[in-house]
Write a protein that holds these residues in place. Structure first.
Motif, mmCIF file in Angstrom:
data_model
loop_
_atom_site.group_PDB
_atom_site.id
_atom_site.type_symbol
_atom_site.label_atom_id
_atom_site.label_comp_id
_atom_site.label_asym_id
_atom_site.label_seq_id
_atom_site.Cartn_x
_atom_site.Cartn_y
_atom_site.Cartn_z
ATOM 1 N N THR A 63 -13.159 -12.610 3.846
ATOM 2 C CA THR A 63 -14.559 -12.525 3.432
ATOM 3 C C THR A 63 -15.092 -11.105 3.550
ATOM 4 O OG1 THR A 63 -15.390 -13.083 5.660
ATOM 5 C CG2 THR A 63 -14.997 -14.902 4.129
ATOM 6 N N ALA A 64 -14.386 -10.234 4.284
ATOM 7 C CA ALA A 64 -14.790 -8.835 4.414
ATOM 8 C C ALA A 64 -14.138 -7.953 3.344
ATOM 9 C CB ALA A 64 -14.445 -8.314 5.813
ATOM 10 N N ASP A 65 -13.351 -8.553 2.482
ATOM 11 C CA ASP A 65 -12.623 -7.828 1.451
ATOM 12 C C ASP A 65 -13.463 -7.748 0.188
ATOM 13 O OD1 ASP A 65 -10.824 -6.832 -0.428
ATOM 14 O OD2 ASP A 65 -9.146 -8.018 0.349
ATOM 15 N N PRO A 66 -13.793 -6.560 -0.289
ATOM 16 C CA PRO A 66 -14.590 -6.441 -1.525
ATOM 17 C C PRO A 66 -13.969 -7.150 -2.716
ATOM 18 C CG PRO A 66 -14.434 -4.314 -0.413
ATOM 19 C CD PRO A 66 -13.486 -5.234 0.299
ATOM 20 N N ARG A 67 -12.650 -7.294 -2.711
ATOM 21 C CA ARG A 67 -11.983 -7.944 -3.841
ATOM 22 C C ARG A 67 -12.323 -9.431 -3.943
ATOM 23 N NH1 ARG A 67 -5.895 -6.505 -2.453
ATOM 24 N NH2 ARG A 67 -6.713 -7.324 -0.474
ATOM 25 N N THR A 68 -12.685 -10.055 -2.820
ATOM 26 C CA THR A 68 -13.017 -11.477 -2.860
ATOM 27 C C THR A 68 -14.453 -11.725 -3.309
ATOM 28 O OG1 THR A 68 -13.795 -11.567 -0.556
ATOM 29 C CG2 THR A 68 -11.427 -11.887 -0.936
ATOM 30 N N LYS A 69 -15.192 -10.663 -3.586
ATOM 31 C CA LYS A 69 -16.593 -10.802 -3.985
ATOM 32 C C LYS A 69 -16.783 -10.555 -5.484
ATOM 33 C CE LYS A 69 -17.874 -9.081 0.595
ATOM 34 N NZ LYS A 69 -17.898 -10.425 1.189
ATOM 35 N N ARG A 70 -15.702 -10.252 -6.142
ATOM 36 C CA ARG A 70 -15.856 -9.936 -7.572
ATOM 37 C C ARG A 70 -16.030 -11.186 -8.414
ATOM 38 N NH1 ARG A 70 -10.170 -8.803 -6.679
ATOM 39 N NH2 ARG A 70 -8.842 -10.247 -7.856
ATOM 40 N N ARG A 120 0.870 -1.171 0.000
ATOM 41 C CA ARG A 120 0.000 0.000 0.000
ATOM 42 C C ARG A 120 0.911 1.226 0.000
ATOM 43 N NH1 ARG A 120 -2.782 -3.588 -0.948
ATOM 44 N NH2 ARG A 120 -4.793 -4.206 -0.060
ATOM 45 N N PRO A 121 1.302 1.723 -1.192
ATOM 46 C CA PRO A 121 2.281 2.807 -1.270
ATOM 47 C C PRO A 121 1.899 4.047 -0.462
ATOM 48 C CG PRO A 121 1.911 1.845 -3.430
ATOM 49 C CD PRO A 121 0.888 1.254 -2.526
ATOM 50 N N GLU A 122 0.595 4.332 -0.364
ATOM 51 C CA GLU A 122 0.150 5.518 0.373
ATOM 52 C C GLU A 122 0.439 5.407 1.868
ATOM 53 O OE1 GLU A 122 -3.296 2.608 0.073
ATOM 54 O OE2 GLU A 122 -1.712 3.393 -1.253
ATOM 55 N N ALA A 123 0.708 4.204 2.350
ATOM 56 C CA ALA A 123 0.971 4.009 3.778
ATOM 57 C C ALA A 123 2.256 4.695 4.216
ATOM 58 C CB ALA A 123 1.049 2.518 4.099
ATOM 59 N N VAL A 124 3.162 4.948 3.276
ATOM 60 C CA VAL A 124 4.412 5.630 3.623
ATOM 61 C C VAL A 124 4.115 6.985 4.245
ATOM 62 C CG1 VAL A 124 6.546 6.595 2.696
ATOM 63 C CG2 VAL A 124 5.682 4.412 1.817
ATOM 64 N N ASP A 125 3.109 7.683 3.734
ATOM 65 C CA ASP A 125 2.736 9.002 4.255
ATOM 66 C C ASP A 125 1.559 8.950 5.225
ATOM 67 O OD1 ASP A 125 4.690 10.373 2.693
ATOM 68 O OD2 ASP A 125 3.365 10.219 0.950
ATOM 69 N N ASP A 126 0.603 8.084 4.961
ATOM 70 C CA ASP A 126 -0.652 8.098 5.716
ATOM 71 C C ASP A 126 -0.801 6.963 6.717
ATOM 72 O OD1 ASP A 126 -1.292 10.277 4.096
ATOM 73 O OD2 ASP A 126 -2.297 9.012 2.615
ATOM 74 N N GLY A 127 0.130 6.020 6.712
ATOM 75 C CA GLY A 127 -0.020 4.852 7.573
ATOM 76 C C GLY A 127 -0.901 3.808 6.911
ATOM 77 N N CYS A 128 -0.825 2.588 7.413
ATOM 78 C CA CYS A 128 -1.598 1.497 6.829
ATOM 79 C C CYS A 128 -3.086 1.674 7.094
ATOM 80 C CB CYS A 128 -1.138 0.157 7.408
ATOM 81 S SG CYS A 128 0.513 -0.341 6.855
ATOM 82 N N PRO A 129 -3.927 1.231 6.168
ATOM 83 C CA PRO A 129 -5.377 1.323 6.378
ATOM 84 C C PRO A 129 -5.833 0.386 7.480
ATOM 85 C CG PRO A 129 -4.908 0.033 4.421
ATOM 86 C CD PRO A 129 -3.595 0.592 4.877
ATOM 87 N N GLU A 130 -7.026 0.614 7.977
ATOM 88 C CA GLU A 130 -7.592 -0.259 9.000
ATOM 89 C C GLU A 130 -7.733 -1.673 8.446
ATOM 90 O OE1 GLU A 130 -11.614 -0.580 11.826
ATOM 91 O OE2 GLU A 130 -11.267 1.163 10.523
ATOM 92 N N MET A 131 -7.352 -2.627 9.250
ATOM 93 C CA MET A 131 -7.393 -4.019 8.791
ATOM 94 C C MET A 131 -8.828 -4.527 8.669
ATOM 95 S SD MET A 131 -4.206 -5.919 10.709
ATOM 96 C CE MET A 131 -4.311 -5.010 12.252
ATOM 97 N N LEU A 132 -9.036 -5.389 7.687
ATOM 98 C CA LEU A 132 -10.306 -6.090 7.550
ATOM 99 C C LEU A 132 -10.303 -7.301 8.475
ATOM 100 C CD1 LEU A 132 -10.404 -6.003 3.653
ATOM 101 C CD2 LEU A 132 -11.721 -4.546 5.204
#
Length: 222
Positions: free
Chosen positions: A215-222, A199-211
């Motif tokens: 099964t909570a990941d939208p990518r697994t529903k595609r 997650r390249p943006e994490a360098v400046d903003d920190g890592c996003p909140e974990m799922l």
């Protein structure tokens, strides 16, 4: 002058009680030392062993390169032969997304200065390996719904695209938990402390909140 003395049988009983008390105390000390040593060994084993992620079972059976028996060409990594992130001749490492691999190698180089080595428990996987792992997980957990909390389908797995890596040992995970965002490396799922993605943006903003889990990941529903 009349001198009173303790009857011999009473003295004998007291001496016996003293001896028994001493024996019980000694036994308690020995037992305490044994328990302490046992706990120390158990703690040391837990501290230095690799995590055993449910999402990265090693397929069993003959290794010939198919859905039934995936091979190293499919990304299989054996427990006794886990590569570092620099061993790009291993397809599980070399087939990772180039940007993810570059971030992993930068982080690993810095971690080495702290005496920590990254090991790849699972990296890129072929669709055949991913399907085999999913089927194994269904058997292990008793249902597809529960299995998919740990293993995605071949069509939705980030391992198949080369965008995810499962790392160990525990010392590496602890190092990354504290510093991974500096390199854009983030733990994605709360139930998988070993699963990292870029997650390249994490360098400046920190890592996003974990799922909670895949099964909570939208990518697994595609």
């Amino acid at each position: 002058m009349n001198t009173r003395t303790t009857p011999l049988p009473l003295r004998a009983r007291r001496r016996r009680r003293v001896i028994i008390t001493a024996i019980v105390f000694a036994a308690a000390v020995i037992l305490a030392i044994a328990v302490q040593q046992s706990l120390s060994v158990a703690f040391a084993d837990a501290t230095h062993s690799d995590p055993s992620p449910a999402s990265t079972p090693v397929p069993t059976g003959d290794i010939t390169g198919s859905v039934i028996a995936p091979s190293e060409a499919d990304g299989v990594i054996r427990d006794d032969d886990k590569p570092t992130v620099f061993e790009v001749d291993r397809v599980a490492v070399g087939n990772l997304d180039p940007a993810l691999l570059e971030a992993l190698q930068r982080a690993a180089s810095d971690a080495e200065r702290d005496g920590v080595t990254f090991r790849v428990n699972s990296g890129w996987r072929s669709p055949a390996l991913q399907e085999r792992m999913l089927q194994d997980a269904i058997i292990q957990y008793g249902s597809e719904n529960e299995a998919r909390r740990w293993v995605a389908t071949p069509e939705t797995s980030e391992h198949v695209t080369g965008g995810a890596v499962d790392l160990g040992p525990w010392s590496a995970l602890d190092w990354l938990a504290q510093r991974g965002s500096r390199y854009g490396l983030c733990q994605i799922y709360a139930n998988e402390s070993w699963h990292y993605e870029l997650r390249p943006e994490a360098v400046d903003d920190g890592c996003p909140e974990m799922l909670a889990d895949p099964t909570a990941d939208p990518r697994t529903k595609r």
